[in-house]
Design a protein around this motif. Structure first.
Motif, mmCIF file in Angstrom:
data_model
loop_
_atom_site.group_PDB
_atom_site.id
_atom_site.type_symbol
_atom_site.label_atom_id
_atom_site.label_comp_id
_atom_site.label_asym_id
_atom_site.label_seq_id
_atom_site.Cartn_x
_atom_site.Cartn_y
_atom_site.Cartn_z
ATOM 1 N N PRO A 2 3.235 -3.594 1.170
ATOM 2 C CA PRO A 2 3.696 -3.889 0.024
ATOM 3 C C PRO A 2 4.282 -5.266 -0.432
ATOM 4 O O PRO A 2 4.556 -5.745 0.727
ATOM 5 C CB PRO A 2 5.330 -3.091 -0.042
ATOM 6 C CG PRO A 2 5.379 -2.598 1.525
ATOM 7 C CD PRO A 2 4.042 -2.798 2.144
ATOM 8 N N LYS A 3 4.544 -5.585 -1.612
ATOM 9 C CA LYS A 3 4.682 -7.111 -1.873
ATOM 10 C C LYS A 3 6.256 -7.225 -1.413
ATOM 11 O O LYS A 3 7.091 -6.474 -1.686
ATOM 12 C CB LYS A 3 4.332 -7.285 -3.167
ATOM 13 C CG LYS A 3 4.681 -8.840 -3.819
ATOM 14 C CD LYS A 3 4.539 -8.848 -5.099
ATOM 15 C CE LYS A 3 4.783 -10.337 -5.357
ATOM 16 N NZ LYS A 3 4.662 -10.572 -7.004
ATOM 17 N N ASN A 79 6.081 -1.661 -5.574
ATOM 18 C CA ASN A 79 5.280 -0.564 -5.336
ATOM 19 C C ASN A 79 6.200 0.659 -5.008
ATOM 20 O O ASN A 79 6.419 0.850 -3.899
ATOM 21 C CB ASN A 79 4.328 -0.868 -4.210
ATOM 22 C CG ASN A 79 3.327 0.451 -3.791
ATOM 23 O OD1 ASN A 79 3.558 1.274 -4.082
ATOM 24 N ND2 ASN A 79 2.343 0.102 -2.988
ATOM 25 N N LYS A 80 6.720 1.495 -6.098
ATOM 26 C CA LYS A 80 7.465 2.555 -5.857
ATOM 27 C C LYS A 80 7.128 3.505 -4.641
ATOM 28 O O LYS A 80 7.838 4.005 -4.290
ATOM 29 C CB LYS A 80 7.755 3.026 -7.139
ATOM 30 C CG LYS A 80 8.863 4.083 -7.275
ATOM 31 C CD LYS A 80 8.854 4.541 -8.536
ATOM 32 C CE LYS A 80 8.206 5.805 -8.908
ATOM 33 N NZ LYS A 80 8.332 6.684 -10.031
ATOM 34 N N SER A 81 5.901 3.717 -4.536
ATOM 35 C CA SER A 81 5.338 4.725 -3.824
ATOM 36 C C SER A 81 5.594 4.462 -2.168
ATOM 37 O O SER A 81 5.757 5.216 -1.556
ATOM 38 C CB SER A 81 3.810 4.749 -3.987
ATOM 39 O OG SER A 81 3.160 3.874 -3.331
ATOM 40 N N GLN A 82 5.894 3.057 -1.991
ATOM 41 C CA GLN A 82 6.107 2.790 -0.601
ATOM 42 C C GLN A 82 7.985 2.601 -0.261
ATOM 43 O O GLN A 82 8.272 2.429 0.847
ATOM 44 C CB GLN A 82 5.547 1.453 -0.293
ATOM 45 C CG GLN A 82 3.944 1.348 -0.245
ATOM 46 C CD GLN A 82 3.611 2.343 0.726
ATOM 47 O OE1 GLN A 82 3.840 2.169 2.100
ATOM 48 N NE2 GLN A 82 2.735 3.201 0.510
#
Length: 149
Positions: A2-3, A79-82
């Motif tokens: 993730p960023k 990145n909400k999924s992370q």
């Protein structure tokens, strides 16, 4: 990966928690979760919260519209999924209690924190993300409680 966002992403936050306080969440909890009102930019007029990973790095920001005029109540950047929100503060407590409570909204999480439930993670909706699944597999809690509206 993730960023990772710089700490400066919090620049411009105003220590105004009136929106969350109007929903019964204490200013102390807002401070713990690095809340603030953003008056400019893409988060203008949103009550924002910082999303950190297990290393304490900022991986996102989420903001609730305080005007109730925008199409999307919540806006997420990152990145909400992370995201495992808020594993940064709760992972030790979840391990000790050996159970985790998964809730739909950041407001649900903050309210439960105020009531003393610290073993809570936020789903940001009704789907369980890969980040949350991996976290739960790693921790392997005895009990997982899913509480969505």
């Amino acid at each position: 990966m993730p960023k990772i966002f710089p700490e400066s992403i919090k620049d411009g936050f105003v220590a105004d928690y009136s929106y969350f306080e109007g929903r019964g969440i204490s200013a102390e909890t807002c401070k713990v979760f690095e809340g603030g009102l953003k008056l400019t930019g893409i988060f203008k007029n949103r009550q924002c919260l910082i999303i950190r990973n297990s290393k304490g790095q900022i991986v996102g920001i989420t903001g609730r519209d305080t005007t109730d005029k925008k199409k999307a109540k919540w806006f997420h950047h990152g990145n909400k999924s992370q995201w495992v929100y808020n594993g940064f503060l709760s992972s030790k407590i979840i391990r000790e209690k050996n159970e985790v409570l998964l809730v739909e909204s950041p407001l649900d999480l903050l309210k439960l924190w105020d009531f003393g439930y610290k073993n809570v993670l936020c789903l940001f909706g009704t789907e369980i993300s890969l980040g949350i699944v991996n976290f739960c597999l790693k921790i392997n809690p005895r009990k997982i409680i899913i509480a969505t509206n």
